[in-house]
Design a protein around this motif. Structure first.
Motif: not given
Length: 157
Positions: A105-109, A119-121, A128-129, A153-157
């Motif tokens: 977790p936290g690694a770049d996609f 995808v999680l907000s 982000d990403r 993956v985290f993405r900015i919503s």
């Protein structure tokens, strides 16, 4: 009249042509030797071995995944055995030129080696990403992603 062996100038021409042919043949043999040496060196490289072992690596990776799944669901007494099996299989995979892709977790996609299954907000722009969670590890053989890691993956919503 000429002698049965031919005249001196004719013998000189024949010997000259023969010398050229031997020289040309020596160049061809030298070129073939260099080519064979390059092929042998390439075949000895870990990347070439990995590509040749792709089917074996895929099978080892399937066993690795099964051992990891069993380790998660096993009893406290059995978990260390499955973890040792998983780790041993990973050493075999790496030793044959493969790479197990298991981003934390936290690694770049990385779209080359990962697949975003969900995808999680994310409220934080630095997230982000990045990988939120690893669902299933992936496998890379040589330069090729044989099975991408399944991640959230985290993405900015």
């Amino acid at each position: 009249m000429t002698s049965p062996e031919g005249s001196a100038p004719e013998r000189h021409d024949v010997l000259g042509r023969l010398g050229e042919q031997v020289s040309d043949l020596a160049l061809v043999v030298a070129r073939q030797t260099r080519t064979i040496e390059r092929l042998v060196d390439a075949a000895k490289s870990p990347a070439a071995a990995a590509v040749g072992d792709t089917a074996l690596l895929v099978d080892l990776f399937a066993l690795h995944t099964d051992a990891a799944t069993c380790a998660v669901s096993a009893s406290e007494a059995d978990r260390p055995a499955f973890e040792l099996l998983r780790d041993g299989l990973e050493r075999l995979i790496v030793g044959r030129g493969g790479v197990v892709v298991a981003p934390l977790p936290g690694a770049d996609f990385d779209a080359r080696t990962m697949e975003a299954v969900d995808v999680l907000s994310a409220a934080d722009t630095s997230a982000d990403r990045t990988v939120a969670e690893l669902l299933r590890p992936g496998l890379v053989v040589g330069e090729r992603s044989v099975r991408p890691a399944a991640v959230v993956v985290f993405r900015i919503s």
